[in-house]
Design a protein around this motif. Structure first.
Motif, PDB file in Angstrom:
ATOM      1  N   MET A   1       0.826  -1.214   0.000  1.00  4.39           N
ATOM      2  CA  MET A   1       0.000   0.000   0.000  1.00  4.39           C
ATOM      3  C   MET A   1       0.859   1.263   0.000  1.00  4.39           C
ATOM      4  N   GLU A   2       2.092   1.132  -0.495  1.00  7.60           N
ATOM      5  CA  GLU A   2       2.969   2.303  -0.552  1.00  7.60           C
ATOM      6  C   GLU A   2       2.433   3.341  -1.533  1.00  7.60           C
ATOM      7  N   ASP A   3       1.745   2.872  -2.591  1.00  6.58           N
ATOM      8  CA  ASP A   3       1.215   3.816  -3.575  1.00  6.58           C
ATOM      9  C   ASP A   3       0.003   4.568  -3.036  1.00  6.58           C
ATOM     10  N   GLU A   4      -0.914   3.858  -2.400  1.00  6.12           N
ATOM     11  CA  GLU A   4      -2.095   4.534  -1.854  1.00  6.12           C
ATOM     12  C   GLU A   4      -1.708   5.504  -0.740  1.00  6.12           C
ATOM     13  N   SER A   5      -0.710   5.142   0.052  1.00  3.60           N
ATOM     14  CA  SER A   5      -0.236   6.020   1.111  1.00  3.60           C
ATOM     15  C   SER A   5       0.277   7.333   0.539  1.00  3.60           C
ATOM     16  N   ILE A   6       1.078   7.250  -0.525  1.00  4.39           N
ATOM     17  CA  ILE A   6       1.645   8.494  -1.063  1.00  4.39           C
ATOM     18  C   ILE A   6       0.602   9.306  -1.826  1.00  4.39           C
ATOM     19  N   ILE A   7      -0.348   8.639  -2.487  1.00  2.00           N
ATOM     20  CA  ILE A   7      -1.415   9.374  -3.167  1.00  2.00           C
ATOM     21  C   ILE A   7      -2.267  10.133  -2.152  1.00  2.00           C
ATOM     22  N   LEU A   8      -2.568   9.515  -1.028  1.00  5.97           N
ATOM     23  CA  LEU A   8      -3.325  10.210   0.024  1.00  5.97           C
ATOM     24  C   LEU A   8      -2.573  11.439   0.512  1.00  5.97           C
ATOM     25  N   ARG A   9      -1.255  11.313   0.671  1.00  6.55           N
ATOM     26  CA  ARG A   9      -0.455  12.454   1.126  1.00  6.55           C
ATOM     27  C   ARG A   9      -0.370  13.544   0.061  1.00  6.55           C
ATOM     28  N   ILE A  10      -0.219  13.151  -1.196  1.00  3.94           N
ATOM     29  CA  ILE A  10      -0.182  14.134  -2.281  1.00  3.94           C
ATOM     30  C   ILE A  10      -1.514  14.880  -2.369  1.00  3.94           C
ATOM     31  N   LEU A  11      -2.616  14.158  -2.205  1.00  2.00           N
ATOM     32  CA  LEU A  11      -3.933  14.783  -2.283  1.00  2.00           C
ATOM     33  C   LEU A  11      -4.119  15.876  -1.228  1.00  2.00           C
ATOM     34  N   CYS A  12      -3.416  15.775  -0.133  1.00  2.00           N
ATOM     35  CA  CYS A  12      -3.521  16.807   0.899  1.00  2.00           C
ATOM     36  C   CYS A  12      -3.033  18.161   0.397  1.00  2.00           C
ATOM     37  N   PHE A  13      -2.230  18.173  -0.672  1.00  2.00           N
ATOM     38  CA  PHE A  13      -1.644  19.414  -1.180  1.00  2.00           C
ATOM     39  C   PHE A  13      -2.066  19.728  -2.621  1.00  2.00           C
ATOM     40  N   ALA A  14      -2.817  18.833  -3.251  1.00  2.00           N
ATOM     41  CA  ALA A  14      -3.206  19.022  -4.650  1.00  2.00           C
ATOM     42  C   ALA A  14      -4.445  19.907  -4.740  1.00  2.00           C
ATOM     43  N   ASN A  15      -4.326  21.009  -5.457  1.00  2.00           N
ATOM     44  CA  ASN A  15      -5.442  21.956  -5.563  1.00  2.00           C
ATOM     45  C   ASN A  15      -6.274  21.766  -6.823  1.00  2.00           C
ATOM     46  N   ASN A  16      -5.699  21.111  -7.817  1.00  2.00           N
ATOM     47  CA  ASN A  16      -6.392  20.975  -9.107  1.00  2.00           C
ATOM     48  C   ASN A  16      -6.217  19.544  -9.601  1.00  2.00           C
ATOM     49  N   ILE A  17      -7.297  18.779  -9.590  1.00  2.00           N
ATOM     50  CA  ILE A  17      -7.266  17.371  -9.988  1.00  2.00           C
ATOM     51  C   ILE A  17      -8.200  17.185 -11.175  1.00  2.00           C
TER      52      ILE A  17
END
Length: 326
Positions: A183-199
């Motif tokens: 789950m290393e990928d889901e962990s980092i995506i969750l962390r990136i989403l905390c700072f992503a303003n435009n998806i």
């Protein structure tokens, strides 16, 4: 500077690397940086890869093959690739999967047109059913919306179908948790989403996810899962001041993963009770939309220290499989 850095881990993929490499090197987007990381693969993956690279002389100067001195695992591989990436956007591709030859052009065009932090697309898989929501054109989805979707099991936290602006990772010191490869990928995506303003979203199936018996995702290591979810939780908790409702979704996510781990004999009852104790409130358990009623009852019984209901469930599941001849 290249437009996209595509990062590919290489380990025991000799059966699949040819299809993967051809699909990558045939991309319609020209200005791509390819970073292959050899994690001490014991097979002929690198030889096959080098033979294929020789068939694409125009791509030669765009390709790096980086060799680890020891086998370090997928999280470390992804960090090595991130360290060597130079493009504006970064994306990962597993060496046993393959992509449509216009995947990165579609994602990059969407990213530049909308100035996105993340652009994602649909994917398909060889075995498991896909649970994936399709964004409505009439709704603007925020990073909080996407975090909630992951918590509810409605959005896949993989890195391979998401083009990510590299500066989001660099500016916020986000890296993979080395030594923890589940789950290393889901962990980092969750962390990136905390700072992503435009998806943004591309409504096309562009990635083909191949699952097989030797896949790392088929051999779970539950303490690594706990470590990666705990790391992501540190970032999610920082969002609660502006979005207090997010914590309810996060506790539901913890509950779902804890129950899955103990149901598969991955963790002990003591580990179950001491891991993420904030997720044991009865009101949160009963309101969790990702758990069926019988699982809510089992979860509550585990919280008070008894495994009898879980044992009954395991016995029934085994009996059903025997009856079906599985």
């Amino acid at each position: 500077m290249p437009t996209i850095s595509v990062c590919i881990p290489i380990y025991k993929s000799e059966k699949y690397i040819a299809q993967c490499a051809h699909s990558l090197l045939q991309q319609t987007l020209e200005d791509i940086e390819y970073i292959f990381i050899n994690d001490c693969t014991p097979d002929k993956s690198i030889n096959i890869l080098e033979d294929i690279i020789g068939q694409y002389p125009k791509r030669k100067n765009q390709i790096q093959i980086i060799h680890h001195n020891t086998n370090k695992g997928i999280a470390a591989v992804r960090n090595t690739a991130l360290h060597h990436a130079t493009a504006e956007y970064i994306i990962y591709c597993d060496s046993d999967d393959w992509v449509e030859n216009d995947m990165y052009e579609h994602l990059y065009n969407k990213a530049t047109q909308t100035k996105a932090d993340i652009v994602w697309c649909k994917y398909d898989t060889t075995t498991d059913p896909i649970i994936l929501f399709s964004p409505s054109q009439d709704i603007t989805y925020t990073n909080i919306d996407y975090i909630k979707k992951i918590c509810l099991g409605q959005f896949h936290g993989a890195t391979w179908n998401k083009l990510i602006k590299r500066e989001v990772l660099i500016n916020n010191n986000i890296i993979f948790l080395e030594g923890n490869d589940m789950m290393e990928d889901e962990s980092i995506i969750l962390r990136i989403l905390c700072f992503a303003n435009n998806i943004q979203y591309v409504d096309k199936t562009l990635y083909h996810y191949i699952q097989h018996s030797n896949s790392i995702t088929r051999q779970p290591k539950h303490l690594e899962i706990i470590a990666n979810i705990t790391e992501a939780g540190k970032y999610i908790c920082k969002l609660k001041r502006g979005h207090p409702e997010i914590m309810k979704y996060w506790y539901w996510y913890e509950q779902r993963n804890k129950l899955s781990m103990i149901s598969s004999n991955g963790i002990s009852l003591n580990t179950f009770r001491t891991t993420w104790p904030e997720s044991t409130k009865v009101s949160l358990i009963l309101s969790n939309p990702t758990l069926h009623l019988h699982n809510k009852i089992i979860y509550c019984s585990l919280c008070v220290g008894t495994t009898s209901l879980l044992s009954i469930k395991r016995w029934l599941s085994k009996a059903i499989k025997i009856k079906k001849g599985l």
